[in-house]
Structures are given as C-alpha cells and as structure tokens.
Design an enzyme around this catalytic site. Sequence first.
Site, PDB file in Angstrom:
ATOM      1  N   LYS A  59       0.857  -1.203   0.000  1.00  0.00           N
ATOM      2  CA  LYS A  59       0.000   0.000   0.000  1.00  0.00           C
ATOM      3  C   LYS A  59       0.886   1.243   0.000  1.00  0.00           C
ATOM      4  CE  LYS A  59       0.970   1.288   4.401  1.00  0.00           C
ATOM      5  NZ  LYS A  59       1.751   2.439   4.767  1.00  0.00           N
TER       6      LYS A  59
ATOM      7  N   ASP B 222      -2.005  -1.984  10.363  1.00  0.00           N
ATOM      8  CA  ASP B 222      -2.205  -1.940   8.906  1.00  0.00           C
ATOM      9  C   ASP B 222      -2.766  -3.247   8.328  1.00  0.00           C
ATOM     10  OD1 ASP B 222      -1.587   0.622   8.229  1.00  0.00           O
ATOM     11  OD2 ASP B 222       0.442   0.204   7.524  1.00  0.00           O
TER      12      ASP B 222
HETATM   13  C1  LIG Z   1       2.624   4.449   9.497  1.00  0.00           C
HETATM   14  C2  LIG Z   1       1.694   3.434   8.878  1.00  0.00           C
HETATM   15  C3  LIG Z   1       0.712   4.169   7.940  1.00  0.00           C
HETATM   16  O1  LIG Z   1      -0.075   3.269   7.182  1.00  0.00           O
HETATM   17  O2  LIG Z   1       2.314   2.463   8.065  1.00  0.00           O
HETATM   18  P1  LIG Z   1       3.839   1.901   7.853  1.00  0.00           P
HETATM   19  O3  LIG Z   1       4.804   3.009   7.768  1.00  0.00           O
HETATM   20  O4  LIG Z   1       4.128   0.999   9.014  1.00  0.00           O
HETATM   21  O5  LIG Z   1       3.770   1.120   6.564  1.00  0.00           O
HETATM   22  C4  LIG Z   1       0.840   2.714   9.982  1.00  0.00           C
HETATM   23  O6  LIG Z   1       0.144   3.651  10.780  1.00  0.00           O
HETATM   24  C5  LIG Z   1       1.645   1.792  10.879  1.00  0.00           C
HETATM   25  O7  LIG Z   1       0.960   0.587  10.972  1.00  0.00           O
HETATM   26  P2  LIG Z   1       1.717  -0.789  11.412  1.00  0.00           P
HETATM   27  O8  LIG Z   1       3.095  -0.824  10.845  1.00  0.00           O
HETATM   28  O9  LIG Z   1       0.798  -1.922  11.110  1.00  0.00           O
HETATM   29  O10 LIG Z   1       1.825  -0.555  12.961  1.00  0.00           O
HETATM   30  P3  LIG Z   1       2.003  -1.615  14.163  1.00  0.00           P
HETATM   31  O11 LIG Z   1       2.862  -2.744  13.715  1.00  0.00           O
HETATM   32  O12 LIG Z   1       0.655  -1.917  14.734  1.00  0.00           O
HETATM   33  O13 LIG Z   1       2.792  -0.717  15.200  1.00  0.00           O
HETATM   34  C6  LIG Z   1       4.160  -0.389  15.101  1.00  0.00           C
HETATM   35  C7  LIG Z   1       4.429   0.759  16.060  1.00  0.00           C
HETATM   36  O14 LIG Z   1       3.937   1.980  15.483  1.00  0.00           O
HETATM   37  C8  LIG Z   1       3.269   2.779  16.440  1.00  0.00           C
HETATM   38  N1  LIG Z   1       1.916   3.102  15.947  1.00  0.00           N
HETATM   39  C9  LIG Z   1       1.337   2.368  14.965  1.00  0.00           C
HETATM   40  C10 LIG Z   1       0.089   2.703  14.486  1.00  0.00           C
HETATM   41  C11 LIG Z   1      -0.578   3.808  15.060  1.00  0.00           C
HETATM   42  N2  LIG Z   1      -1.796   4.175  14.658  1.00  0.00           N
HETATM   43  N3  LIG Z   1       0.015   4.516  16.053  1.00  0.00           N
HETATM   44  C12 LIG Z   1       1.253   4.183  16.508  1.00  0.00           C
HETATM   45  O15 LIG Z   1       1.782   4.856  17.391  1.00  0.00           O
HETATM   46  C13 LIG Z   1       3.240   2.000  17.736  1.00  0.00           C
HETATM   47  O16 LIG Z   1       4.213   2.566  18.551  1.00  0.00           O
HETATM   48  C14 LIG Z   1       3.693   0.605  17.385  1.00  0.00           C
HETATM   49  O17 LIG Z   1       4.577   0.115  18.344  1.00  0.00           O
END
Ligand SMILES: C[C@@](CO)(OP(=O)(O)O)[C@H](O)COP(=O)(O)OP(=O)(O)OC[C@H]1O[C@@H](n2ccc(N)nc2=O)[C@H](O)[C@@H]1O
Length: 291
Positions: free
Chosen positions: A11, A136
């Site tokens: 994504k 995610d």
């Molecule tokens: C930033 C985003 C945007 O789509 O994506 P990625 O960069 O990871 O792809 C997401 O919010 C990432 O989602 P995801 O990677 O599934 O997060 P998780 O594994 O649940 O959490 C990883 C860490 O990110 C932080 N986290 C995650 C999601 C959220 N809404 N708030 C947070 O603060 C938490 O500290 C957690 O320990």
Amino acid sequence: MESLNLKCRAKINLSIDVLGKRADNYHLVEMIMQTIDLYDNVNIEEIDSGIIIDSDNEYVPTDSSNIAYKAADLIKRKFNINKGVKISINKNIPVAAGLAGGSTNAAAVLVGLNKMWDLKLTEDNLMELGLQLGADVPFCILGGAAVAEGIGEKLTRIEGLESVKILICKPDILVSTKWVYENLDINGLSKRPNTKNILNNLKENDVQALAKNMCNVLESVTENEYTQIKEIKKKMIEHHALGSMMSGSGPTVFGIFDNLDCAQKAKEELKQLYKQTYLVNTYKGGIEIEG
Ligand SMILES: C[C@@](CO)(OP(=O)(O)O)[C@H](O)COP(=O)(O)OP(=O)(O)OC[C@H]1O[C@@H](n2ccc(N)nc2=O)[C@H](O)[C@@H]1O
Ligand SMILES: Nc1ncnc2c1ncn2[C@@H]1O[C@H](COP(=O)(O)OP(=O)(O)O)[C@@H](O)[C@H]1O
C-alpha cells in the site's frame, strides 16, 4: 487441500494526519490508503506440525518474530488446529519501507488459512483478527482504497485511483515505524492534510489536484533524519511527477505520474542511485488466491 499460492500487495498512503494519542501510546490517525500492484508471493503448505517460515530476502526474519508466523500461530491457537504450516515468502516489496510489506504477508496467511482449513471466517472476522497483529493488517485484507481512522483499523471503502502510474523509490535505509511515531510532535505540526478535499479530488478523479493536496505528517520526522527523502522527491518533480510524497513512516517515496515516458525516465535515473525503484499501477483488490 495441501498447498496454496497467494499474491499480497503493498500500500501507499495518499495522506496521513495524526489527531491524538491513545492511553497505550498508539496514535489516532486519519489516513487515505491505496493498494498498489507491487506484490509478494506467499505459498502456504500444510505440514504435520509446527510453523516454518522460509524467505528469499535476508532482511525477513524466519523465526517467531515474523508477522506471518504470528498470523499462523494466532489461527492455530484460536481454532485448536493440530496440523502445521510451512510459509514461503518470495519478497518483492521492500522491507521496513512504509509499504506494509509484513502486514500484507500476515493478511495473506489469515486469508489463506481460512480457506485451507475451511474456517468460514468473514472478511470482518479476518480484519478483527488482523488488528491483533498490527494496525495496517485490516486494510491489507480489505485492499483497494479506504479511509482509515482509529489506529488504522476503522475502514471506509472509497473509490481510489484507477490505474494510475506510481513510481516507488526506497532508499537504502531501514526506518522503524515505532521510532517515527515516538518522534512526532503532534502539537507542533506545521502542515496537515485536508482529508475532505483529498477525498473530493478522488471522487472527481482529479489526480492533478490530489497530487498537489497530498500530505503526510510523518514525513517531517523521517525527512529531518535522512536527506534522501527530499532528494528523491525533488528528482521525481524534476521529471514532471504531478506530486511526490513519503509513504507511511517511510523511507519509501512515491511519485504520481500521468505521463508514461516521464515516469520511465524518472525510474531509469533513480534506479541508478536506488536499486529498489519500481514503476507500478494502483490496484483495486485485496489478497489474491491463485487458482
Ligand atoms: C505508518 C503506517 C501508515 O499506514 O504504516 P507503515 O509506515 O508501518 O507502513 C501505519 O500507521 C503503521 O501501521 P503498522 O506498521 O501496522 O503498525 P504496528 O505494527 O501496529 O505498530 C508499530 C508501532 O507503530 C506505532 N503506531 C502504529 C500505528 C498507530 N496508529 N500509532 C502508533 O503509534 C506503535 O508505537 C507501534 O509500536
Ligand atoms: N513478513 C515480513 N516481511 C517483512 N518484514 C517483516 C516480516 N515479518 C517481520 N518483519 C519485520 O518487520 C519490520 C517492518 O517491516 P515491514 O512490514 O516491511 O515495514 P513497513 O510496515 O514499514 O512497511 C522489518 O524490519 C522486519 O524485521
């Protein structure tokens, strides 16, 4: 059934706003998510017992810390299943990139085991289970395009970008999502997205306006630490991208193009500097089970 092949896609985020923080430190977000046609192949094979993970990518863990392992373990425990699985992950999605590569692998395992073991779980059931693995994962099960609220799990399906050319460029640095959220100053944000406007741009299929309005509040955190982000965005714009932005917590930068020649030239130039550069289309579906 003994073996299943699945395609699970990455994504990008067309916008990310952070509205607050929960008591458990997870952040409350408002995001627009879009699936792209860059995928990993996941093969699930039934074995007598246990969970084995195999991958062709050195950065993907093969122990119980792999999120695909956690997905299989969750299903096995919840449904008291004695059989085991071997999960082979053929990685094309860059790792720790802001493209939900691990989350989409976990989504594939949930969808795949639901079919393999005839568990009769609905899409909503699968998304609820997915949330226990990561914020995610529910979107990766749904696929296409959606507005994500809550911590990313409250999803409203929308019409996304229809076969739009997206150039993906991942600099050779590993960024932790946790670190990015921890270093975000929610009260000091200088620029925030107008999600309503961006949703209107999508409704009207005004890709040009959307590309100008895109905004990711996490960008400043990663950009301040790594100069490559700004450099890649600049190169994409020089090559006439309609807009360019970091995806998720980064470090991947994507560009939206309406001209294939320009996109290909940008790809050639960026690929010389950053090996993990891909030109893809947006994609409408979710996890795909191959026949
Ligand atoms: C930033 C985003 C945007 O789509 O994506 P990625 O960069 O990871 O792809 C997401 O919010 C990432 O989602 P995801 O990677 O599934 O997060 P998780 O594994 O649940 O959490 C990883 C860490 O990110 C932080 N986290 C995650 C999601 C959220 N809404 N708030 C947070 O603060 C938490 O500290 C957690 O320990
Ligand atoms: N199946 C998996 N694929 C990729 N990375 C995984 C997987 N399982 C666990 N990981 C770990 O998760 C971290 C985040 O990877 P990834 O999910 O690709 O990031 P992002 O959510 O930013 O796109 C990696 O550093 C890696 O060690």
